[in-house]
Design a protein around this motif. Structure first.
Motif, PDB file in Angstrom:
ATOM      1  N   GLU A 161      -9.170   3.446  -7.526  1.00 58.63           N
ATOM      2  CA  GLU A 161      -8.250   4.299  -6.698  1.00 58.63           C
ATOM      3  C   GLU A 161      -7.979   5.734  -6.822  1.00 58.63           C
ATOM      4  O   GLU A 161      -6.976   6.061  -6.941  1.00 58.63           O
ATOM      5  CB  GLU A 161      -6.844   3.368  -6.809  1.00 58.63           C
ATOM      6  CG  GLU A 161      -7.021   1.855  -6.032  1.00 58.63           C
ATOM      7  CD  GLU A 161      -5.959   1.159  -5.841  1.00 58.63           C
ATOM      8  OE1 GLU A 161      -4.894   1.608  -5.811  1.00 58.63           O
ATOM      9  OE2 GLU A 161      -6.220   0.134  -5.353  1.00 58.63           O
ATOM     10  N   HIS A 162      -9.106   6.081  -7.308  1.00 61.91           N
ATOM     11  CA  HIS A 162      -8.958   7.662  -7.750  1.00 61.91           C
ATOM     12  C   HIS A 162      -8.809   8.874  -6.652  1.00 61.91           C
ATOM     13  O   HIS A 162      -8.034   9.694  -6.533  1.00 61.91           O
ATOM     14  CB  HIS A 162     -10.332   7.919  -8.654  1.00 61.91           C
ATOM     15  CG  HIS A 162     -10.425   9.401  -8.883  1.00 61.91           C
ATOM     16  ND1 HIS A 162      -9.612   9.852 -10.056  1.00 61.91           N
ATOM     17  CD2 HIS A 162     -10.992  10.548  -8.596  1.00 61.91           C
ATOM     18  CE1 HIS A 162      -9.901  11.149 -10.289  1.00 61.91           C
ATOM     19  NE2 HIS A 162     -10.694  11.612  -9.324  1.00 61.91           N
ATOM     20  N   TYR A 163      -9.543   8.538  -5.504  1.00 61.93           N
ATOM     21  CA  TYR A 163      -9.511   9.429  -4.382  1.00 61.93           C
ATOM     22  C   TYR A 163      -8.970   9.056  -3.181  1.00 61.93           C
ATOM     23  O   TYR A 163      -9.091   8.321  -2.539  1.00 61.93           O
ATOM     24  CB  TYR A 163     -11.216   9.631  -4.026  1.00 61.93           C
ATOM     25  CG  TYR A 163     -11.750  10.714  -2.997  1.00 61.93           C
ATOM     26  CD1 TYR A 163     -11.136  11.986  -3.329  1.00 61.93           C
ATOM     27  CD2 TYR A 163     -12.192  10.204  -1.885  1.00 61.93           C
ATOM     28  CE1 TYR A 163     -11.481  12.811  -2.058  1.00 61.93           C
ATOM     29  CE2 TYR A 163     -12.588  11.194  -0.884  1.00 61.93           C
ATOM     30  CZ  TYR A 163     -12.082  12.462  -0.964  1.00 61.93           C
ATOM     31  OH  TYR A 163     -12.687  13.403   0.032  1.00 61.93           O
ATOM     32  N   PRO A 164      -7.938   9.957  -2.833  1.00 63.33           N
ATOM     33  CA  PRO A 164      -6.942   9.532  -1.535  1.00 63.33           C
ATOM     34  C   PRO A 164      -7.974  10.202  -0.356  1.00 63.33           C
ATOM     35  O   PRO A 164      -8.236  11.343  -0.554  1.00 63.33           O
ATOM     36  CB  PRO A 164      -5.848  10.321  -1.665  1.00 63.33           C
ATOM     37  CG  PRO A 164      -6.077  11.554  -2.865  1.00 63.33           C
ATOM     38  CD  PRO A 164      -7.457  10.911  -3.789  1.00 63.33           C
ATOM     39  N   HIS A 165      -8.255   9.272   0.531  1.00 65.56           N
ATOM     40  CA  HIS A 165      -9.282   9.807   1.724  1.00 65.56           C
ATOM     41  C   HIS A 165      -8.474   8.833   2.947  1.00 65.56           C
ATOM     42  O   HIS A 165      -8.550   7.566   2.883  1.00 65.56           O
ATOM     43  CB  HIS A 165     -10.521   9.214   1.379  1.00 65.56           C
ATOM     44  CG  HIS A 165     -11.460   9.794   2.545  1.00 65.56           C
ATOM     45  ND1 HIS A 165     -11.578  10.992   2.718  1.00 65.56           N
ATOM     46  CD2 HIS A 165     -12.261   9.052   3.250  1.00 65.56           C
ATOM     47  CE1 HIS A 165     -12.558  11.168   3.781  1.00 65.56           C
ATOM     48  NE2 HIS A 165     -12.947   9.750   4.002  1.00 65.56           N
ATOM     49  N   ARG A 166      -8.109   9.614   3.752  1.00 67.28           N
ATOM     50  CA  ARG A 166      -7.736   8.970   5.115  1.00 67.28           C
ATOM     51  C   ARG A 166      -7.008   7.788   4.995  1.00 67.28           C
ATOM     52  O   ARG A 166      -6.963   6.839   5.598  1.00 67.28           O
ATOM     53  CB  ARG A 166      -8.942   8.753   6.048  1.00 67.28           C
ATOM     54  CG  ARG A 166      -9.780   9.886   6.226  1.00 67.28           C
ATOM     55  CD  ARG A 166     -11.131   9.797   7.176  1.00 67.28           C
ATOM     56  NE  ARG A 166     -11.715  10.901   7.755  1.00 67.28           N
ATOM     57  CZ  ARG A 166     -12.573  10.885   8.738  1.00 67.28           C
ATOM     58  NH1 ARG A 166     -13.331   9.768   8.953  1.00 67.28           N
ATOM     59  NH2 ARG A 166     -13.220  11.971   8.950  1.00 67.28           N
ATOM     60  N   GLY A 167      -5.837   7.849   4.406  1.00 62.27           N
ATOM     61  CA  GLY A 167      -4.866   7.112   4.366  1.00 62.27           C
ATOM     62  C   GLY A 167      -5.052   5.776   3.311  1.00 62.27           C
ATOM     63  O   GLY A 167      -4.186   4.695   3.112  1.00 62.27           O
ATOM     64  N   ARG A 168      -6.054   6.048   2.517  1.00 61.70           N
ATOM     65  CA  ARG A 168      -6.425   4.921   1.426  1.00 61.70           C
ATOM     66  C   ARG A 168      -6.906   5.606   0.270  1.00 61.70           C
ATOM     67  O   ARG A 168      -7.163   6.699   0.267  1.00 61.70           O
ATOM     68  CB  ARG A 168      -7.305   4.046   2.107  1.00 61.70           C
ATOM     69  CG  ARG A 168      -8.734   4.370   2.591  1.00 61.70           C
ATOM     70  CD  ARG A 168      -9.586   3.435   3.303  1.00 61.70           C
ATOM     71  NE  ARG A 168     -10.774   4.120   3.543  1.00 61.70           N
ATOM     72  CZ  ARG A 168     -11.941   3.373   3.028  1.00 61.70           C
ATOM     73  NH1 ARG A 168     -12.024   2.552   2.438  1.00 61.70           N
ATOM     74  NH2 ARG A 168     -12.987   4.125   3.400  1.00 61.70           N
ATOM     75  N   ARG A 169      -6.923   4.737  -0.822  1.00 55.56           N
ATOM     76  CA  ARG A 169      -7.393   5.364  -2.023  1.00 55.56           C
ATOM     77  C   ARG A 169      -8.712   4.641  -2.675  1.00 55.56           C
ATOM     78  O   ARG A 169      -8.662   3.576  -2.417  1.00 55.56           O
ATOM     79  CB  ARG A 169      -6.277   5.183  -3.180  1.00 55.56           C
ATOM     80  CG  ARG A 169      -5.245   5.795  -2.962  1.00 55.56           C
ATOM     81  CD  ARG A 169      -4.263   5.930  -4.203  1.00 55.56           C
ATOM     82  NE  ARG A 169      -4.741   6.629  -5.190  1.00 55.56           N
ATOM     83  CZ  ARG A 169      -4.402   7.783  -5.172  1.00 55.56           C
ATOM     84  NH1 ARG A 169      -3.786   8.902  -4.453  1.00 55.56           N
ATOM     85  NH2 ARG A 169      -5.041   8.997  -6.228  1.00 55.56           N
ATOM     86  N   LEU A 170      -9.714   5.476  -2.687  1.00 57.10           N
ATOM     87  CA  LEU A 170     -10.954   5.073  -3.028  1.00 57.10           C
ATOM     88  C   LEU A 170     -11.280   4.840  -4.340  1.00 57.10           C
ATOM     89  O   LEU A 170     -11.105   5.993  -5.136  1.00 57.10           O
ATOM     90  CB  LEU A 170     -12.079   5.899  -2.233  1.00 57.10           C
ATOM     91  CG  LEU A 170     -12.012   6.144  -0.556  1.00 57.10           C
ATOM     92  CD1 LEU A 170     -13.159   7.011  -0.138  1.00 57.10           C
ATOM     93  CD2 LEU A 170     -12.134   4.681   0.060  1.00 57.10           C
ATOM     94  N   ASP A 171     -12.006   3.785  -4.712  1.00 55.69           N
ATOM     95  CA  ASP A 171     -12.708   3.599  -6.113  1.00 55.69           C
ATOM     96  C   ASP A 171     -13.715   4.556  -6.097  1.00 55.69           C
ATOM     97  O   ASP A 171     -14.560   4.712  -5.202  1.00 55.69           O
ATOM     98  CB  ASP A 171     -13.142   2.125  -6.453  1.00 55.69           C
ATOM     99  CG  ASP A 171     -11.736   1.210  -6.770  1.00 55.69           C
ATOM    100  OD1 ASP A 171     -10.598   1.594  -6.657  1.00 55.69           O
ATOM    101  OD2 ASP A 171     -12.063   0.180  -6.841  1.00 55.69           O
TER     102      ASP A 171
END
Length: 186
Positions: A161-171
């Motif tokens: 959950e490192h990258y905040p992108h468009r309302g979610r956090r991507l691994d």
């Protein structure tokens, strides 16, 4: 359109060349064609939204090139800008660079990114003395992970959950290749 300095990426008419600020309108048109696809995993589609932001983005990479801290290249197929590859960061003294890419949908599945990234990694390793090239990729971006594998990169780990992108956090997965590995694979 002619390119003063370009590298042919094969016999299919694909070219790799610097993506410079004077190409802002062309870059914006490309982004409009591929915005939804490109924006699935990167912030690029959300940053380049009009001519001013397109030019600003390209200027930021011209500045990085001038300070030797990054590079940006476009991929053209039959004269149309269809994607790009870059060194988002580049630390020549430390021997570290982070490569990345994007494509519009019409260019997917042709091997363009793999061929283009090979060219820029060759340059970084052989001409600039870069020791480690990293590839940061959203964990669910199978196409980009496949590129890392084709390039002979090793998966170093996952930043959960490192990258905040468009309302979610991507691994984010981090892949890398070291200069000796790169040379041995060639």
């Amino acid at each position: 359109m002619k390119h003063l300095f370009a590298v042919e990426l094969g016999d299919d008419g694909a070219l790799l060349a610097a993506l410079e600020p004077w190409r802002a309108a062309e870059f914006l048109a490309h982004m409009e064609r591929g915005r939804e696809h490109i924006g699935r995993y990167t912030g690029l589609a959300d940053v380049v939204t009009d001519l001013e932001s397109a030019r600003s983005y390209l200027v930021s990479y011209a500045d990085k090139a001038a300070t030797d801290t990054g590079r940006l290249y476009g991929i053209w197929l039959d004269g149309l800008l269809v994607g790009g590859v870059l060194f988002r960061t580049m630390d020549v003294a430390g021997g570290l660079a982070e490569a990345g890419c994007w494509l519009e949908p019409a260019a997917v599945g042709k091997g363009l990114v793999t061929r283009a990234v090979r060219v820029i990694i060759d340059w970084a390793v052989e001409e600039r003395g870069i020791h480690r090239v990293e590839w940061w990729v959203a964990a669910d971006n199978a196409a980009s992970i496949a590129v890392a594998k084709r390039l002979g990169m090793t998966r170093d780990g996952v930043l959960r959950e490192h990258y905040p992108h468009r309302g979610r956090r991507l691994d984010m997965e981090i892949w890398s290749v070291l200069a000796p590995e790169w040379r041995a694979a060639r």
